[in-house]
Motif scaffolding. Structure first.
Motif, PDB file in Angstrom:
ATOM      1  N   SER A 170      -7.103  -4.123   4.954  1.00  0.00           N
ATOM      2  CA  SER A 170      -7.664  -3.227   5.966  1.00  0.00           C
ATOM      3  C   SER A 170      -8.807  -2.377   5.402  1.00  0.00           C
ATOM      4  CB  SER A 170      -6.556  -2.312   6.481  1.00  0.00           C
ATOM      5  OG  SER A 170      -7.082  -1.400   7.408  1.00  0.00           O
TER       6      SER A 170
ATOM      7  N   GLY B 121      -6.237  -4.636  -6.337  1.00  0.00           N
ATOM      8  CA  GLY B 121      -6.967  -5.006  -7.538  1.00  0.00           C
ATOM      9  C   GLY B 121      -7.088  -6.473  -7.853  1.00  0.00           C
TER      10      GLY B 121
ATOM     11  N   THR C 258     -11.366  -4.775  -2.423  1.00  0.00           N
ATOM     12  CA  THR C 258     -12.529  -4.363  -3.206  1.00  0.00           C
ATOM     13  C   THR C 258     -13.306  -5.530  -3.824  1.00  0.00           C
ATOM     14  OG1 THR C 258     -11.411  -2.296  -3.667  1.00  0.00           O
ATOM     15  CG2 THR C 258     -13.217  -2.875  -5.134  1.00  0.00           C
TER      16      THR C 258
HETATM   17  C1  LIG Z   1     -13.720   1.385   1.446  1.00  0.00           C
HETATM   18  C2  LIG Z   1     -12.251   1.196   1.706  1.00  0.00           C
HETATM   19  C3  LIG Z   1     -11.732   1.457   2.972  1.00  0.00           C
HETATM   20  C4  LIG Z   1     -10.368   1.298   3.225  1.00  0.00           C
HETATM   21  N1  LIG Z   1      -9.879   1.543   4.484  1.00  0.00           N
HETATM   22  C5  LIG Z   1      -8.565   1.341   4.751  1.00  0.00           C
HETATM   23  C6  LIG Z   1      -8.068   1.509   6.069  1.00  0.00           C
HETATM   24  O1  LIG Z   1      -8.795   1.794   7.017  1.00  0.00           O
HETATM   25  N2  LIG Z   1      -6.719   1.332   6.251  1.00  0.00           N
HETATM   26  C7  LIG Z   1      -5.867   0.967   5.240  1.00  0.00           C
HETATM   27  O2  LIG Z   1      -4.660   0.803   5.473  1.00  0.00           O
HETATM   28  N3  LIG Z   1      -6.340   0.743   3.988  1.00  0.00           N
HETATM   29  C8  LIG Z   1      -7.655   0.936   3.724  1.00  0.00           C
HETATM   30  N4  LIG Z   1      -8.132   0.705   2.447  1.00  0.00           N
HETATM   31  C9  LIG Z   1      -7.207   0.259   1.389  1.00  0.00           C
HETATM   32  C10 LIG Z   1      -7.246  -1.275   1.222  1.00  0.00           C
HETATM   33  O3  LIG Z   1      -6.815  -1.930   2.381  1.00  0.00           O
HETATM   34  C11 LIG Z   1      -6.337  -1.703   0.032  1.00  0.00           C
HETATM   35  O4  LIG Z   1      -5.020  -1.283   0.279  1.00  0.00           O
HETATM   36  C12 LIG Z   1      -6.798  -1.122  -1.290  1.00  0.00           C
HETATM   37  O5  LIG Z   1      -8.211  -1.085  -1.378  1.00  0.00           O
HETATM   38  C13 LIG Z   1      -6.228  -1.882  -2.503  1.00  0.00           C
HETATM   39  O6  LIG Z   1      -6.674  -3.214  -2.518  1.00  0.00           O
HETATM   40  P1  LIG Z   1      -7.966  -3.696  -3.408  1.00  0.00           P
HETATM   41  O7  LIG Z   1      -7.781  -3.106  -4.770  1.00  0.00           O
HETATM   42  O8  LIG Z   1      -7.930  -5.199  -3.359  1.00  0.00           O
HETATM   43  O9  LIG Z   1      -9.173  -3.134  -2.715  1.00  0.00           O
HETATM   44  C14 LIG Z   1      -9.493   0.862   2.184  1.00  0.00           C
HETATM   45  C15 LIG Z   1     -10.035   0.578   0.915  1.00  0.00           C
HETATM   46  C16 LIG Z   1     -11.390   0.734   0.662  1.00  0.00           C
HETATM   47  C17 LIG Z   1     -11.928   0.405  -0.705  1.00  0.00           C
END
Ligand SMILES: Cc1cc2nc3c(=O)[nH]c(=O)nc-3n(C[C@H](O)[C@H](O)[C@H](O)COP(=O)(O)O)c2cc1C
Length: 307
Positions: free
Chosen positions: A19, A239, A261
């Motif tokens: 998300s 991550g 990300t």
């Molecule tokens: C810019 C950004 C916006 C995000 N917006 C939301 C959101 O609207 N709702 C949500 O549940 N998580 C949100 N997240 C969290 C991500 O869905 C995810 O849980 C988190 O980034 C960890 O995963 P990753 O390390 O692969 O990015 C957001 C993350 C980022 C970086």
């Protein structure tokens, strides 16, 4: 070989868009699906349009690790239903992430998303830079909200967990008791960066949520702990930047995965993950992802040594 079933939701790949990543427009979602994703999770959608925090709201603090406080900016459910309908006309498996300011407003947004065609609902009770995080740190609030939505929805309901708690298992069990069909672990980790020259926090909101490479081992540990106590599926998130890290989540106990990300590097990662997972299963003589789910638990870890 890559197919997974998450409480009735059948996906051709276990990799789901997390998300809040890459906007909410149909054209971007179509590109992601063409690149090989199994499903899309939308940005968290609330009861009305919301601007989010001013810039700077996202910064890279180590290579591949970001801090954000976008503040749940979104178009509001009324404006978003046409997007859901367009996505569904094109048969894209869609998880709509929702939030509200009361339990009833969460329900209202979720029901409108369901009516517009969502395949599943994910509730955001865990964003560390928004009010919703107060739900995800309290087992009673988590139970009440989950139960209310589960009673009224006919599609699967996933609860996105907050890692910023003393005991994530206690919150996850409350979600399971409330009837959740799965949990997503984890949302971003509360964090802060201060500029030594201006002597102020860099993000306009002050603090934010850490995502990307640095949080992967933390997320794996949460999934590992959750797998020991939950009966419902776990969607691992946090991550992932290569296929080995995806496999780690499965070995810890995840049924499926979300990526966020890493997509700042482009969409090639999706193919690399699908190929890497498929090759790993083939080389190790496994037929399905479910064959490796939780296998790391078979290794007996050492107990606290005696003095
Ligand atoms: C810019 C950004 C916006 C995000 N917006 C939301 C959101 O609207 N709702 C949500 O549940 N998580 C949100 N997240 C969290 C991500 O869905 C995810 O849980 C988190 O980034 C960890 O995963 P990753 O390390 O692969 O990015 C957001 C993350 C980022 C970086």
């Amino acid at each position: 070989m890559l197919e997974v079933n998450i409480s009735g939701l059948n996906l051709k790949s276990p990799i789901i868009l997390a998300s809040g990543i890459l906007g909410v427009s149909f054209s971007i979602m179509k590109k992601l699906m063409d690149a090989g994703l199994g499903a899309i999770t939308t940005k968290s959608i609330g009861p009305r349009p919301r601007k989010g925090y001013k810039n700077p709201s996202i910064i890279e603090i180590f290579p591949g690790t970001f801090l954000n406080s976008v503040g749940l900016g979104n178009p509001g459910i009324e404006n978003f239903t046409s997007e859901i309908k367009e996505i569904k006309t094109n048969n894209i498996p869609l998880i709509v992430s929702v939030f509200g300011d009361t339990n009833e407003s969460y329900l209202d947004v979720a029901l409108k998303a369901q009516e517009a065609g969502a395949d599943a609902i994910e509730i955001n009770i865990s964003c560390p830079h928004a009010e919703v995080s107060s739900i995800g740190i309290n087992k009673n609030l988590t139970f009440d909200l989950t139960k209310l939505l589960k009673e009224k929805l006919s599609i699967p309901l996933f609860v996105k967990l907050n890692p910023n708690v003393t005991d994530i298992c206690e919150i996850a069990l409350a979600a399971q008791e409330g009837g959740a069909d799965g949990v997503v672990a984890i949302n971003t980790i509360a964090a802060m960066k201060i500029d030594v020259n201006t002597m102020r926090p860099i993000l306009s909101h002050g603090s934010g949520g850490l995502s990307g490479k640095a949080i992967h081992p933390i997320a794996v540990k949460k999934v590992y702990d959750l797998y020991k106590i939950l009966k419902i599926p776990i969607i691992g998130c946090g991550g992932i930047s290569n296929w080995e890290q995806a496999i780690e989540f499965f070995l810890a106990g995840a049924t499926s995965l979300q990526i966020g990300t890493i997509l700042y590097q482009g969409l090639d990662i999706i193919k690399m993950l699908n190929t890497g997972i498929r090759d790993y299963l083939t080389i190790n003589n496994f037929k399905n992802i479910s064959d490796i789910k939780g296998l790391s638990h078979e290794f007996e870890t050492q107990k606290v040594p005696d003095f």
